[in-house]
Design a protein around this motif. Structure first.
Motif, short mmCIF file in Angstrom:
data_model
loop_
_atom_site.label_atom_id
_atom_site.label_comp_id
_atom_site.label_asym_id
_atom_site.label_seq_id
_atom_site.Cartn_x
_atom_site.Cartn_y
_atom_site.Cartn_z
N VAL A 132 28.67 -41.39 120.06
CA VAL A 132 28.19 -40.23 119.76
C VAL A 132 28.59 -39.06 119.93
N ARG A 133 28.77 -39.48 121.81
CA ARG A 133 29.34 -38.25 122.74
C ARG A 133 30.26 -37.45 122.14
N ASP A 134 31.28 -38.19 122.18
CA ASP A 134 32.54 -37.84 121.46
C ASP A 134 32.22 -37.01 120.64
N TYR A 135 31.82 -36.97 119.72
CA TYR A 135 30.85 -36.68 118.45
C TYR A 135 30.34 -35.61 118.30
N ASN A 136 29.53 -36.11 119.42
CA ASN A 136 28.45 -34.98 119.90
C ASN A 136 29.13 -33.57 120.57
N ALA A 137 30.21 -33.72 121.30
CA ALA A 137 31.13 -32.85 122.10
C ALA A 137 31.77 -31.80 121.13
N THR A 138 31.92 -32.25 119.63
CA THR A 138 32.88 -31.80 118.37
C THR A 138 31.91 -30.66 117.89
N HIS A 139 30.25 -30.98 117.70
CA HIS A 139 29.49 -30.88 117.03
C HIS A 139 28.46 -30.18 117.33
N GLY A 140 28.14 -29.62 118.72
CA GLY A 140 27.49 -29.56 119.77
C GLY A 140 25.96 -29.40 119.14
N TYR A 141 25.27 -30.33 118.14
CA TYR A 141 24.13 -31.02 118.46
C TYR A 141 23.57 -30.54 119.17
N ASP A 142 22.19 -30.06 119.64
CA ASP A 142 20.84 -30.30 120.46
C ASP A 142 20.78 -31.70 120.56
N ALA A 143 20.30 -32.47 119.87
CA ALA A 143 20.32 -33.67 119.63
C ALA A 143 20.99 -35.14 118.53
N ILE A 144 20.65 -36.22 118.71
CA ILE A 144 21.56 -37.35 117.68
C ILE A 144 20.15 -38.23 117.71
N LEU A 145 19.32 -38.08 116.99
CA LEU A 145 18.32 -39.25 116.85
C LEU A 145 18.62 -40.67 116.00
N LEU A 146 18.06 -41.77 116.36
CA LEU A 146 17.80 -42.43 115.25
C LEU A 146 17.04 -42.51 114.07
N ARG A 147 16.42 -42.91 113.61
CA ARG A 147 15.74 -42.21 111.75
C ARG A 147 14.18 -43.15 112.55
N GLU A 148 14.51 -44.27 113.08
CA GLU A 148 13.70 -45.59 113.37
C GLU A 148 12.38 -44.33 114.64
N ALA A 149 13.03 -43.38 114.72
CA ALA A 149 12.15 -43.13 116.05
C ALA A 149 11.62 -41.46 115.41
N GLY A 150 11.43 -41.70 114.31
CA GLY A 150 10.05 -41.07 113.95
C GLY A 150 9.55 -41.27 112.17
N VAL A 151 9.46 -41.03 111.45
CA VAL A 151 8.46 -40.94 110.29
C VAL A 151 9.72 -40.43 108.90
N PHE A 152 9.79 -38.89 109.58
CA PHE A 152 10.53 -38.39 108.16
C PHE A 152 12.02 -37.61 108.72
N PHE A 153 12.22 -37.40 108.91
CA PHE A 153 13.51 -36.71 108.73
C PHE A 153 14.56 -36.70 106.88
N ASN A 154 14.76 -34.53 106.74
CA ASN A 154 15.36 -34.10 105.91
C ASN A 154 17.46 -35.18 105.97
N PRO A 155 16.96 -36.38 104.60
CA PRO A 155 18.06 -36.51 104.09
C PRO A 155 20.04 -35.79 105.02
N ALA A 156 19.14 -34.16 104.51
CA ALA A 156 20.07 -33.71 104.86
C ALA A 156 21.30 -33.83 105.94
N LEU A 157 20.04 -34.22 107.40
CA LEU A 157 20.25 -34.57 108.27
C LEU A 157 20.82 -35.91 109.13
N ASP A 158 21.82 -36.59 108.04
CA ASP A 158 22.24 -37.58 107.71
C ASP A 158 23.13 -37.66 108.51
N ILE A 159 23.73 -38.14 109.50
CA ILE A 159 24.77 -38.48 109.63
C ILE A 159 25.56 -40.03 110.22
N THR A 160 24.87 -40.70 109.63
CA THR A 160 24.92 -42.37 109.66
C THR A 160 26.31 -42.57 109.24
#
Length: 198
Positions: free
Chosen positions: A152-180
């Motif tokens: 995930v660290r290497d992946y994010n190094a090339t994509h530059g997201y501010d955060a990559i969260l676990l779906r279980e950490a929230g109630v709702f996430f826009n499915p377009a944000l899913d990188i699973t």
């Protein structure tokens, strides 16, 4: 197994948070702007991962879970074998006593002491086996967490997201944000490359 899954998930959460935090410190902030009336709001560039999907589709996670099941089954079989041996010895002593097979109290006491000695040996053996299994499972969980966190660290190094969260950490996430799916594909691809290079 549910306890193992919960532990792995909690360790995965910690690893992902650490990996994302370390990457977001090094990357320039990529943000989305939204015009709201007279002002512009800057939203963080966030994605999420479904940990359950990663655990069920990542080959290393499946291998570790299967090995953990085999180890627990082996331990259970060893416990059952020791119980049968002790039960058989205890039944033998009881039967001998009922049939007046002991000629003296000393011979009965010797058999009882032998039984207690074997019982203590079995407890020590099973305790050592249980500790071995727990240590092996902890090492495997650490390997899994490190693998996912590093990827995930290497992946994010090339994509530059501010955060990559676990779906279980929230109630709702826009499915377009899913990188699973991308994460699973990358993890399995990297694992296959590592296996081929061995």
């Amino acid at each position: 197994m549910k306890k193992l899954s919960i532990t792995v998930k909690s360790l995965l959460v910690a690893a992902l948070v650490a990996a994302t935090a370390s990457c977001s410190d090094k990357q320039s902030t990529v943000a989305t702007t939204v015009a709201s009336g007279d002002s512009t709001v800057v939203l963080p560039n966030i994605r999420y991962i479904d940990a359950d999907s990663v655990m069920s589709a990542y080959s290393l996670a499946r291998m570790i879970a299967e090995e953990g099941q085999r180890e627990l089954l082996r331990l259970q079989q060893q416990q059952e074998q020791k119980q049968k041996e002790l039960q058989s010895l205890g039944n033998s002593i009881q039967q001998k006593q009922q049939n007046n097979g002991y000629l003296s109290q000393a011979s009965f006491d010797a058999d009882v002491q032998n039984f207690q000695k074997k019982q203590a040996e079995a407890e020590r053996f099973l305790g050592a086996q249980q500790q071995r299994v727990q240590a092996a499972m902890a090492a495997a969980q650490q390997r899994l967490n490190d693998s996912i966190s590093n990827y995930v660290r290497d992946y994010n190094a090339t994509h530059g997201y501010d955060a990559i969260l676990l779906r279980e950490a929230g109630v709702f996430f826009n499915p377009a944000l899913d990188i699973t799916a991308e994460i699973i594909e990358g993890l399995n691809s990297r694992l296959k490359t590592e296996d081929e290079s061995k």
